[in-house]
Motif scaffolding. Structure first.
Motif, mmCIF file in Angstrom:
data_model
loop_
_atom_site.group_PDB
_atom_site.id
_atom_site.type_symbol
_atom_site.label_atom_id
_atom_site.label_comp_id
_atom_site.label_asym_id
_atom_site.label_seq_id
_atom_site.Cartn_x
_atom_site.Cartn_y
_atom_site.Cartn_z
ATOM 1 N N PHE A 143 0.827 -1.211 0.000
ATOM 2 C CA PHE A 143 0.000 0.000 0.000
ATOM 3 C C PHE A 143 0.861 1.260 0.000
ATOM 4 N N GLU A 144 1.977 1.226 0.711
ATOM 5 C CA GLU A 144 2.872 2.379 0.729
ATOM 6 C C GLU A 144 3.436 2.639 -0.672
ATOM 7 N N THR A 145 3.825 1.566 -1.368
ATOM 8 C CA THR A 145 4.357 1.705 -2.729
ATOM 9 C C THR A 145 3.275 2.199 -3.682
ATOM 10 N N ILE A 146 2.076 1.650 -3.556
ATOM 11 C CA ILE A 146 0.956 2.078 -4.409
ATOM 12 C C ILE A 146 0.669 3.561 -4.215
ATOM 13 N N LEU A 147 0.651 3.985 -2.967
ATOM 14 C CA LEU A 147 0.383 5.386 -2.654
ATOM 15 C C LEU A 147 1.452 6.289 -3.265
ATOM 16 N N ARG A 148 2.692 5.893 -3.129
ATOM 17 C CA ARG A 148 3.807 6.715 -3.639
ATOM 18 C C ARG A 148 3.818 6.766 -5.160
ATOM 19 N N VAL A 155 -1.466 9.998 -11.259
ATOM 20 C CA VAL A 155 -2.720 9.292 -11.548
ATOM 21 C C VAL A 155 -3.527 9.082 -10.264
ATOM 22 N N MET A 156 -3.188 9.864 -9.248
ATOM 23 C CA MET A 156 -3.791 9.644 -7.938
ATOM 24 C C MET A 156 -5.240 10.123 -7.891
ATOM 25 N N SER A 157 -6.075 9.319 -7.274
ATOM 26 C CA SER A 157 -7.449 9.679 -6.951
ATOM 27 C C SER A 157 -7.484 9.984 -5.448
ATOM 28 N N VAL A 158 -8.035 11.134 -5.079
ATOM 29 C CA VAL A 158 -8.095 11.502 -3.663
ATOM 30 C C VAL A 158 -8.913 10.478 -2.881
ATOM 31 N N GLN A 159 -9.993 9.990 -3.491
ATOM 32 C CA GLN A 159 -10.821 8.985 -2.811
ATOM 33 C C GLN A 159 -10.019 7.723 -2.530
ATOM 34 N N LYS A 160 -9.289 7.244 -3.542
ATOM 35 C CA LYS A 160 -8.468 6.040 -3.354
ATOM 36 C C LYS A 160 -7.340 6.320 -2.367
ATOM 37 N N PHE A 161 -6.726 7.492 -2.483
ATOM 38 C CA PHE A 161 -5.651 7.875 -1.568
ATOM 39 C C PHE A 161 -6.131 7.770 -0.124
ATOM 40 N N SER A 162 -7.325 8.298 0.146
ATOM 41 C CA SER A 162 -7.833 8.324 1.516
ATOM 42 C C SER A 162 -7.994 6.923 2.081
ATOM 43 N N ARG A 163 -8.430 5.988 1.254
ATOM 44 C CA ARG A 163 -8.658 4.616 1.735
ATOM 45 C C ARG A 163 -7.345 3.852 1.868
ATOM 46 N N TRP A 164 -6.420 4.078 0.938
ATOM 47 C CA TRP A 164 -5.115 3.434 1.046
ATOM 48 C C TRP A 164 -4.357 3.988 2.253
ATOM 49 N N LEU A 165 -4.476 5.301 2.490
ATOM 50 C CA LEU A 165 -3.814 5.902 3.643
ATOM 51 C C LEU A 165 -4.396 5.329 4.938
ATOM 52 N N GLN A 189 -0.457 13.996 8.439
ATOM 53 C CA GLN A 189 -0.131 15.369 8.055
ATOM 54 C C GLN A 189 -0.175 15.538 6.538
ATOM 55 N N GLN A 190 0.183 14.482 5.811
ATOM 56 C CA GLN A 190 0.086 14.502 4.353
ATOM 57 C C GLN A 190 -1.382 14.601 3.935
ATOM 58 N N ALA A 191 -2.257 13.915 4.672
ATOM 59 C CA ALA A 191 -3.689 13.981 4.381
ATOM 60 C C ALA A 191 -4.220 15.396 4.601
ATOM 61 N N ILE A 192 -3.725 16.076 5.629
ATOM 62 C CA ILE A 192 -4.141 17.455 5.890
ATOM 63 C C ILE A 192 -3.741 18.362 4.730
ATOM 64 N N ASP A 193 -2.532 18.177 4.215
ATOM 65 C CA ASP A 193 -2.081 18.969 3.058
ATOM 66 C C ASP A 193 -3.010 18.738 1.867
ATOM 67 N N LEU A 194 -3.433 17.492 1.692
ATOM 68 C CA LEU A 194 -4.332 17.166 0.586
ATOM 69 C C LEU A 194 -5.709 17.790 0.813
ATOM 70 N N TRP A 217 -12.721 9.544 10.308
ATOM 71 C CA TRP A 217 -11.820 8.508 10.826
ATOM 72 C C TRP A 217 -10.471 9.104 11.186
ATOM 73 N N LEU A 218 -9.949 9.973 10.327
ATOM 74 C CA LEU A 218 -8.669 10.619 10.606
ATOM 75 C C LEU A 218 -8.731 11.420 11.904
ATOM 76 N N LEU A 219 -9.805 12.188 12.062
ATOM 77 C CA LEU A 219 -9.954 13.013 13.260
ATOM 78 C C LEU A 219 -10.029 12.146 14.518
ATOM 79 N N ALA A 220 -10.873 11.125 14.481
ATOM 80 C CA ALA A 220 -11.023 10.244 15.645
ATOM 81 C C ALA A 220 -9.728 9.523 15.963
ATOM 82 N N THR A 221 -9.031 9.068 14.933
ATOM 83 C CA THR A 221 -7.772 8.344 15.132
ATOM 84 C C THR A 221 -6.704 9.249 15.718
ATOM 85 N N ALA A 222 -6.603 10.476 15.192
ATOM 86 C CA ALA A 222 -5.599 11.419 15.702
ATOM 87 C C ALA A 222 -5.871 11.736 17.172
#
Length: 260
Positions: A143-148, A155-165, A189-194, A217-222
């Motif tokens: 998943f880390e390689t896919i994200l990078r 070719v990144m989709s924000v929706q896919k990025f959020s789920r892979w992250l 923090q990368q998600a916040i930039d996005l 989910w990000l907010l609750a997890t943080a």
């Protein structure tokens, strides 16, 4: 066809490599599907292993054709489609054989392949996620390689990025190690930039929309991670997580800071 091309005295026709790719793909795909449906046996396993080298030859030849016919859009489209399918077939085989190093190396080899689409990365993600025998460290590396790669290749989709992250952070935080939490914090923090760039997109059908469920989910997890760090007296790290949680509030509907 390959032997006759190599042994030819005269220069082979310019389309011979294209024909070889199509013939090779038909052979590999047909044999692969036939072998895949067979019951488990050492012969079947050997057959699947053989197909990975055949697929490597197929992808290499398709890339050769794309290089020589880069101005022929129709041929480029055909060859790139075959190459992508070859990579996905290879990933399926390696996953079934539980050759995790081979699968991750195949994924990493896609770096710089401009013909690889988002759907190709999605297929690799699905293959990794659906195999219940896949080790956690392999899942994380995949998943880390896919994200990078999807980000680097544009070719990144924000929706896919959020789920892979989310998958990556879940794996990192489940271990409870300081180093892993630090990586998860960096991804958050990368998600916040996005979100700063795409947070105002409200069209839920858009690939560039960051899903509300993933924001929550990000907010609750943080926040929860900050609480855990506080309980274990890791106050500097807890402060960082709480700061991230506060920053996320502005992107989550109904959160305390957004109401203010």
């Amino acid at each position: 066809m390959e032997d006759s091309s190599a042994a030819a005295v005269l220069e082979p026709e310019t389309d011979i490599d294209s024909h070889r790719v199509i013939a090779s793909f038909a052979h590999v795909a047909g044999q692969y599907f036939a072998t895949r449906d067979q019951p488990q046996s050492s012969i079947r396993t050997l057959g699947l292993r053989t197909f990975t080298s055949e697929i490597d030859k197929l992808v290499t030849l398709a890339q050769k054709v794309m290089t020589s016919k880069e101005n022929d859009q129709e041929e480029m489209k055909r060859m790139s489609h075959i190459a992508r399918l070859g990579l996905i077939y290879k990933a399926e085989i390696l996953s079934e054989l539980q050759d995790w190093d081979g699968l991750i190396n195949t994924l990493k080899s896609m770096e710089g392949m401009q013909y690889v689409l988002l759907t190709t990365y999605e297929a690799f993600a699905d293959i990794l996620w659906k195999n219940k025998e896949c080790p956690v460290h392999v899942l994380y590396a995949g998943f880390e390689t896919i994200l990078r790669l999807s980000s680097d290749q544009g070719v990144m989709s924000v929706q896919k990025f959020s789920r892979w992250l989310r998958a990556i952070c879940t794996i990192l935080l489940s271990g409870g190690r300081d180093a892993d939490r630090a990586k998860a914090l960096a991804y958050t923090q990368q998600a916040i930039d996005l979100l700063k760039e795409h947070g105002d997109i409200t069209d839920t059908e858009s690939d560039q929309h960051y899903p509300d469920s993933e924001r929550s989910w990000l907010l609750a997890t943080a926040f929860n991670t900050g609480v855990q760090c506080t309980r274990s007296l890791q106050k500097p790290e807890a402060k960082e997580w709480f700061e991230v949680a506060i920053a996320l509030c502005q992107f989550v509907a109904g959160s305390p800071r957004q109401k203010v």
